[in-house]
Enzyme design. Structure first.
Site, PDB file in Angstrom:
ATOM      1  N   SER A 166       7.838  30.538   3.977  1.00  0.00           N
ATOM      2  CA  SER A 166       9.123  31.193   4.188  1.00  0.00           C
ATOM      3  C   SER A 166       8.948  32.689   3.954  1.00  0.00           C
ATOM      4  O   SER A 166       7.906  33.125   3.464  1.00  0.00           O
ATOM      5  CB  SER A 166      10.141  30.607   3.202  1.00  0.00           C
ATOM      6  OG  SER A 166      11.403  31.169   3.386  1.00  0.00           O
ATOM      7  N   LYS A 167       9.914  33.478   4.303  1.00  0.00           N
ATOM      8  CA  LYS A 167       9.884  34.906   3.977  1.00  0.00           C
ATOM      9  C   LYS A 167      11.282  35.465   4.132  1.00  0.00           C
ATOM     10  O   LYS A 167      12.079  34.949   4.917  1.00  0.00           O
ATOM     11  CB  LYS A 167       8.936  35.654   4.929  1.00  0.00           C
ATOM     12  CG  LYS A 167       8.462  36.976   4.370  1.00  0.00           C
ATOM     13  CD  LYS A 167       7.301  36.804   3.412  1.00  0.00           C
ATOM     14  CE  LYS A 167       6.854  38.101   2.809  1.00  0.00           C
ATOM     15  NZ  LYS A 167       5.576  37.940   2.090  1.00  0.00           N
ATOM     16  N   GLY A 168      11.567  36.526   3.385  1.00  0.00           N
ATOM     17  CA  GLY A 168      12.872  37.159   3.489  1.00  0.00           C
ATOM     18  C   GLY A 168      12.730  38.659   3.582  1.00  0.00           C
ATOM     19  O   GLY A 168      11.683  39.215   3.243  1.00  0.00           O
TER      20      GLY A 168
END
Ligand code: NAD
Length: 476
Positions: A106-108
């Protein structure tokens, strides 16, 4: 395509993925399932600041949920966009598989210049962004666990953890909702240094294999090797500091956003960092030559090049001029797909990002486990370990005296042997083991089959194989 006519960051990652899967035996359906990004949530939220409402745009991408929770940092930068966040989320999937941390990717990101706001304002913005993600379970100890990335650090992670706990007051595992927290707020010793430390361990492992060094035309050990580092932030600073202070490397150039420093005799990394922290720039640093345009220093003569700032800095426009025989990608995606092809052609050895900077997620994994087990590593064993060591030392000393052997243990040995492992020592040991084991897995593919001639393809083959296995066992 980006503005230089090269594929975008996400396309670059996909092209590297495709290059590897062509050498694997995956069904087209499974290949597609692994490649695509499962979802990207975009949020726009307002915060009242300086008398008016400011609107911010943030993202959280989930690339693969073959294992949960999914894991990946939150980046604060003006350049953040969906393509970048999705590329970084994909890299997280492959990275976690390569270093065997039990997470999906995931990444934000938040489009913001963090230097434009003061601490109190950043706290308001971070809490509001966290609130938006928490209420959709995009921050959650069992589902999605962020960590620091460019522009964020311990401070932001502490705010996020506190925000989660305010909204989930009865969740006993609440602190595990985010990693990279300061030790007093549920963090773990050694997390801040972890990514840079992992870069050091990766290079140490590479230099244990003369066969691998020969591919880059290098001999000897790390001692005296000339190193150029781009980005003196969390990752670049720690990597350069450890390599120069502990392994005897010579940091001959440091490239920052506002210029570059050069010294043939080697820069004092700690001194440069202190200057940068105080002055907000490397400009004016008295003990080295300064150049306003830092990027061309990437092309300087050196043994090891460490891009540790951002993606896309080595591209089709400068790849042919790179002189380093060995590049270790401390940043995510610093080499575009086009540049990668040029460098491979030139025989440059590249230690790929998904391996090189995996120290961060590895120690984040240890922190998450610590939060879930509610006990500091080493608390149960440390004194027991010391007591056993003391028994042995006392017995040796007794034997020496009884038998008139004249043995004396050096005070330095005794002190080291009698000191049980604290949390930091255990974290470093676990990280070192992880970096060595993952390198071996890549190396087996690199040397073991005739059709793989670079470490990046080898890394993808290991990772994709593991993700595929995980999907297959779920019946997909
Ligand atoms: P950071 O914000 O602490 O540091 C980045 C540094 O790069 C800053 O000093 C900045 O001034 C400098 N910089 C920015 N643009 C530059 C440019 N054009 N030229 C030269 N220098 C420039 O960020 P970080 O956490 O050290 O992350 C750096 C890279 O490492 C990113 O690609 C990130 O995704 C990757 N990474 C970070 C972690 C982590 O644990 N922090 C883990 C894995 C990967």
């Amino acid at each position: 395509m980006n503005r230089n006519g090269e594929p975008s960051f996400r396309d670059s990652v996909d092209l590297m993925f495709n290059r590897a899967v062509r050498l694997m035996d995956l069904s087209p359906g499974l290949e597609q399932k692994i490649r695509v990004c499962n979802s990207t949530y975009t949020v726009r939220f307002g915060v009242r600041l300086r008398g008016k409402i400011e609107t911010f745009t943030g993202y959280r991408s989930v690339h693969s949920e073959h294992m949960e929770p999914v894991k990946g940092g939150i980046r604060y930068a003006l350049s953040v966009n969906q393509d970048e966040v999705e590329a970084l989320a994909a890299l997280m999937t492959y990275k976690c598989a390569l270093v065997e941390t039990p997470f999906g990717g995931s990444k934000g990101g938040l489009c913001i210049d963090p230097r434009a706001w003061d601490e109190h304002e950043l706290e308001q913005i971070t809490r509001r962004f966290a609130y938006e993600l928490i209420k959709r379970d995009l921050i959650h100890p069992a589902q999605n666990v962020p960590a620091p990335d460019m522009g964020t650090g311990e401070r932001e992670m502490a705010w996020i953890a506190d925000q989660y706990m305010r909204m989930n007051t009865t969740d006993i595992n609440g602190r595990a909702c985010v990693t990279g927290k300061p030790p007093h707020a549920g963090g773990i010793q050694g997390r801040v240094e972890a990514t840079g430390r992992g870069v050091q361990y990766a290079l140490q492992e590479f230099f244990r294999h003369p066969e691998d060094m020969a591919k880059a035309g290098l001999t000897g050990g790390l001692e005296g090797k000339r190193v150029i580092v781009q980005g003196l932030g969390n990752v670049g600073y720690h990597a350069a500091k450890f390599l120069s202070e502990e392994d005897g490397c010579k940091i001959t150039a440091i490239i920052e956003r506002d210029g570059g420093l050069q010294s043939d005799t080697g820069l004092d990394v700690e001194d440069v960092r202190q200057w940068m922290m105080k002055q907000g720039t490397i400009k004016g640093y008295p003990s080295a030559a300064f150049t306003e345009n830092g990027a061309p220093l990437l092309e300087g003569e050196c043994d090891i090049l460490i891009p540790a700032a951002m993606e896309g800095v080595i591209h089709q426009g400068n790849a042919a001029n790179i002189k380093a025989p060995l590049i270790i990608e401390a940043a995510n995606g610093p080499i575009t797909f086009g540049a990668d092809e040029i460098l491979r052609e030139k025989g440059v050895v590249i230690i790929p990002d998904m391996y090189a900077n995996a120290g961060g997620v590895t120690v984040s994994y240890f922190e998450w486990v610590k939060n879930l087990s509610h006990i500091r590593f080493g608390r149960m064993q440390r004194r027991a370990e010391e007591a056993r060591s003391r028994l042995l030392v006392e017995e040796l000393e007794r034997l020496s005296a009884d038998q008139h052997l004249g043995w004396t243990l050096s005070p330095d040995f005794k002190e080291k042997f009698l000191t049980g492992s604290d949390e930091l020592a255990l974290v470093r040991s676990g990280l070192d083991d992880t970096m060595r084991t993952a390198y071996q897995a890549m190396r087996e593919i690199w040397h073991g089959r005739g059709d793989v001639d670079d470490l990046r393809t080898a890394a993808y083959i290991v990772s994709i194989g593991r993700v595929a296995q995980s999907y297959r066992s779920k019946g997909l």
